[in-house]
Each structure stands twice: as C-alpha cells, then as structure tokens.
Write a protein that holds these residues in place. Structure first.
Motif, PDB file in Angstrom:
ATOM      1  N   UNK A  69     -11.928  -1.956   8.286  1.00  0.00           N
ATOM      2  CA  UNK A  69     -12.419  -0.580   8.133  1.00  0.00           C
ATOM      3  C   UNK A  69     -12.665  -0.221   6.675  1.00  0.00           C
ATOM      4  N   UNK A  70     -12.684  -1.200   5.801  1.00  0.00           N
ATOM      5  CA  UNK A  70     -12.772  -0.903   4.369  1.00  0.00           C
ATOM      6  C   UNK A  70     -14.119  -0.290   4.010  1.00  0.00           C
ATOM      7  N   UNK A  71     -14.114   0.495   2.938  1.00  0.00           N
ATOM      8  CA  UNK A  71     -15.340   1.106   2.424  1.00  0.00           C
ATOM      9  C   UNK A  71     -15.183   1.292   0.926  1.00  0.00           C
ATOM     10  N   UNK A  97     -15.642  -1.943  11.569  1.00  0.00           N
ATOM     11  CA  UNK A  97     -16.219  -0.609  11.447  1.00  0.00           C
ATOM     12  C   UNK A  97     -17.576  -0.690  10.762  1.00  0.00           C
ATOM     13  N   UNK A  98     -18.618  -0.362  11.501  1.00  0.00           N
ATOM     14  CA  UNK A  98     -19.966  -0.317  10.952  1.00  0.00           C
ATOM     15  C   UNK A  98     -20.351   1.150  10.774  1.00  0.00           C
ATOM     16  N   UNK A 130     -18.506  12.542  13.863  1.00  0.00           N
ATOM     17  CA  UNK A 130     -17.443  11.995  14.708  1.00  0.00           C
ATOM     18  C   UNK A 130     -16.109  12.318  14.058  1.00  0.00           C
ATOM     19  N   UNK A 131     -15.224  12.956  14.803  1.00  0.00           N
ATOM     20  CA  UNK A 131     -13.898  13.265  14.274  1.00  0.00           C
ATOM     21  C   UNK A 131     -13.138  11.971  14.023  1.00  0.00           C
ATOM     22  N   UNK A 132     -12.383  11.930  12.941  1.00  0.00           N
ATOM     23  CA  UNK A 132     -11.675  10.706  12.568  1.00  0.00           C
ATOM     24  C   UNK A 132     -10.723  10.253  13.675  1.00  0.00           C
ATOM     25  N   UNK A 133     -10.161  11.198  14.441  1.00  0.00           N
ATOM     26  CA  UNK A 133      -9.270  10.816  15.534  1.00  0.00           C
ATOM     27  C   UNK A 133     -10.041  10.127  16.662  1.00  0.00           C
ATOM     28  N   UNK A 134     -11.252  10.592  16.927  1.00  0.00           N
ATOM     29  CA  UNK A 134     -12.090   9.943  17.939  1.00  0.00           C
ATOM     30  C   UNK A 134     -12.434   8.523  17.517  1.00  0.00           C
ATOM     31  N   UNK A 135     -12.765   8.361  16.238  1.00  0.00           N
ATOM     32  CA  UNK A 135     -13.118   7.037  15.721  1.00  0.00           C
ATOM     33  C   UNK A 135     -11.919   6.092  15.819  1.00  0.00           C
ATOM     34  N   UNK A 136     -10.740   6.589  15.457  1.00  0.00           N
ATOM     35  CA  UNK A 136      -9.533   5.758  15.543  1.00  0.00           C
ATOM     36  C   UNK A 136      -9.246   5.366  16.987  1.00  0.00           C
ATOM     37  N   UNK A 168     -20.597  -0.549  19.698  1.00  0.00           N
ATOM     38  CA  UNK A 168     -20.311   0.733  20.348  1.00  0.00           C
ATOM     39  C   UNK A 168     -20.681   1.871  19.401  1.00  0.00           C
ATOM     40  N   UNK A 169     -21.621   2.704  19.822  1.00  0.00           N
ATOM     41  CA  UNK A 169     -21.968   3.904  19.062  1.00  0.00           C
ATOM     42  C   UNK A 169     -20.922   4.976  19.344  1.00  0.00           C
ATOM     43  N   UNK A 170     -20.480   5.663  18.277  1.00  0.00           N
ATOM     44  CA  UNK A 170     -19.391   6.634  18.402  1.00  0.00           C
ATOM     45  C   UNK A 170     -19.768   7.937  17.692  1.00  0.00           C
TER      46      UNK A 170
END
Length: 285
Positions: free
Chosen positions: A45-47, A88-89, A190-196, A215-217
């Motif tokens: 998940x790095x950025x 994480x894309x 996208x809320x960070x909780x949804x992404x997690x 998967x698109x989120x």
C-alpha cells in the motif's frame, strides 16, 4: 518513519501482541525479502510522500513507483513463506483513455477491464495516473506465471478524518485533471475504512480462490461542482478548478458510469460467510 517512532515511543508497536515493526527500502529486493520472511501475505500500500508539501507527484515519482512495484512482487515470489499479495493501485489506472466516445447517449461503463492509456497520461502530464497504471501493470507482469496469488484494489480518491491532510501529496496529485473527471462522471471518493475493508475481504477470499484480478473501490461519485469545491477546501487548494455547470447540464446523463459490482459481490459474500460462521458457532455453544 515519524509514525513508527511515535508508535515505539508510546508502546503502540505491538511487540506485546505478537506484531513487530520492520523497515525496508522498497527498492532493495534483499531487504524486502528479509522483511517479508515468515509472512504468508503482503499488502503493498506504499505511496510517495513529499515532506515539504511543495513538489507534488512528479514524472520521476511515476517511474520509481513502477520500479518499486516490480521489486516488491519479485521479493514476494522469492520469499518462501509468501503466497498472497494485495496490491493497492488506483481508480486512475482505469479512467484515462484516448478513445472517449463523444457522441454516445448512453454512459460507457468503466470497470475492472478498463486501463488508463499511458501515452494519454504522459501527454497530459497526469503523472499520478501514469505512476499507478505503470505500477499495477508492472506488478501483474512480475506475478505472471509465478507461485504467487495477486489481487489489486483500485480505490478512488481516499477520504476520511485527517487522511487527506496526512497524505496530501497523493490527494492533490489525484485531482490533476479533476475538471474532466467531474464532467464525465468519473470523479469519485472512497472512505479509508471502505478501502481497508476491501483489502481484508480480498485477502481472505484469496485463501479459497474466490478472489482474483482487479477490484474498483469507491463510495461516492462527485456529481456537483459544489461537492468538488468542498474537496478543494478540505485539501487547502485554491478554488475555481471545478467547471461551472452549463445551462440544462443537470438533465444530461454522464458520459461514463463507474462500476464496482465485482467488489460489491465479493464483500457481500464475505459478510454472509462471517454471519453464517458466527451464528453457527454461537448456536453450538
């Protein structure tokens, strides 16, 4: 680094709970292998972060991100214990294309089969989109034919309490080209909780081979200029980037339609499994 030091200072690094903090350079495959050793799976998940908050996301960062993705996957493959990777894309790896159909009345669906055009991103200096697209493609190439299960999550602009402030480089870079995305119905959050949660569900489903591919989120599609203005305000950006709606434009359907049906099916099925397991155990007890 600062967050890790803070966790260690306040005893929140998880040492008493069987969790340890390990640091490695994403450009160092040997260091990554040592960090991954003993792990069954990896969440990449790095950025990039600009400590000064000034330079933004650059063309050079885009190239580095693709290199880092390839090396992370290679390290996963070469680490005996690792069998799964959730990568994480970004939704931006799906939406930017040369062949926009300007004359269609019905929206064109943007789903996991869609890839952003790297040449288009390069020509329009959409470096963040270019970096995410190139990195995800590099990950898939590196994993192809190898003993590693790979899933990629493509989230929209990630939001949440304090998230954009702590990750301003990626948030600001995401909004490059926001005028076009807003007009075409492609600007989403996208809320960070949804992404997690999406990452966790995908990882768990990989165990029984019910998850795979991309998967698109997203939670919400931004449709009104005033919504975009609020995003600008929260990020501390100068106003005026959102286009003023043309007369009667509210009656026109968006030219494109985002689709997250694949992720919705995955998450609903995992929730049903958890529900059934919980009540089965509770009944037996």
């Amino acid at each position: 680094m600062d967050k890790l030091r803070e966790m260690e200072m306040f005893g929140e690094d998880g040492r008493d709970g069987g969790v340890s903090t390990v640091m490695a350079n994403v450009m160092d495959p040997d260091g990554l292998r040592r960090a991954f050793d003993g792990c069954a799976g990896v969440f990449h998940t790095s950025a990039f972060v600009d400590p000064g908050g000034m330079s933004g996301y650059t063309k050079h960062m885009a190239a580095l991100e693709a290199q880092a993705a390839e090396r992370v996957i290679e390290a996963c493959v070469r680490t005996e214990s690792v069998r799964k990777c959730v990568f994480t894309s970004s939704l931006l790896a799906c939406v930017w294309r040369q062949d926009y159909p300007h004359d269609r009345r019905c929206p064109t669906t943007i789903d996991e089969s869609c890839w952003s055009d790297e040449s288009f991103c390069r020509d329009n200096k959409l470096w963040f989109a270019l970096g995410k697209t190139a990195a995800e493609k590099a990950a898939w190439r590196a994993a192809r034919g190898r003993d590693l299960k790979l899933v990629t999550i493509c989230p929209a602009l990630v939001t949440g309490p304090g998230f954009r402030r702590r990750n301003s480089t990626a948030s600001i870079a995401y909004l490059k080209g926001a005028r076009a995305m807003l007009a075409d119905g492609l600007l989403a959050t996208a809320n960070v909780e949804t992404v997690a949660e999406a990452h966790v569900h995908a990882y768990e489903a990989m165990g029984d081979n019910t998850a795979g591919g991309r998967y698109i989120c997203y939670d919400h599609v931004v449709k009104r200029p005033e919504e975009f203005a609020e995003l600008e305000r929260q990020l501390g950006l100068p106003g005026g980037a959102a286009p003023a709606p043309a007369h009667g434009s509210d009656d026109r359907p968006a030219r494109f339609e985002l689709c997250k049906r694949k992720l919705s099916r995955l998450m609903s099925s995992r929730r049903r499994c958890a529900y059934d397991t919980y009540y089965s155990v509770a009944f037996e007890v």
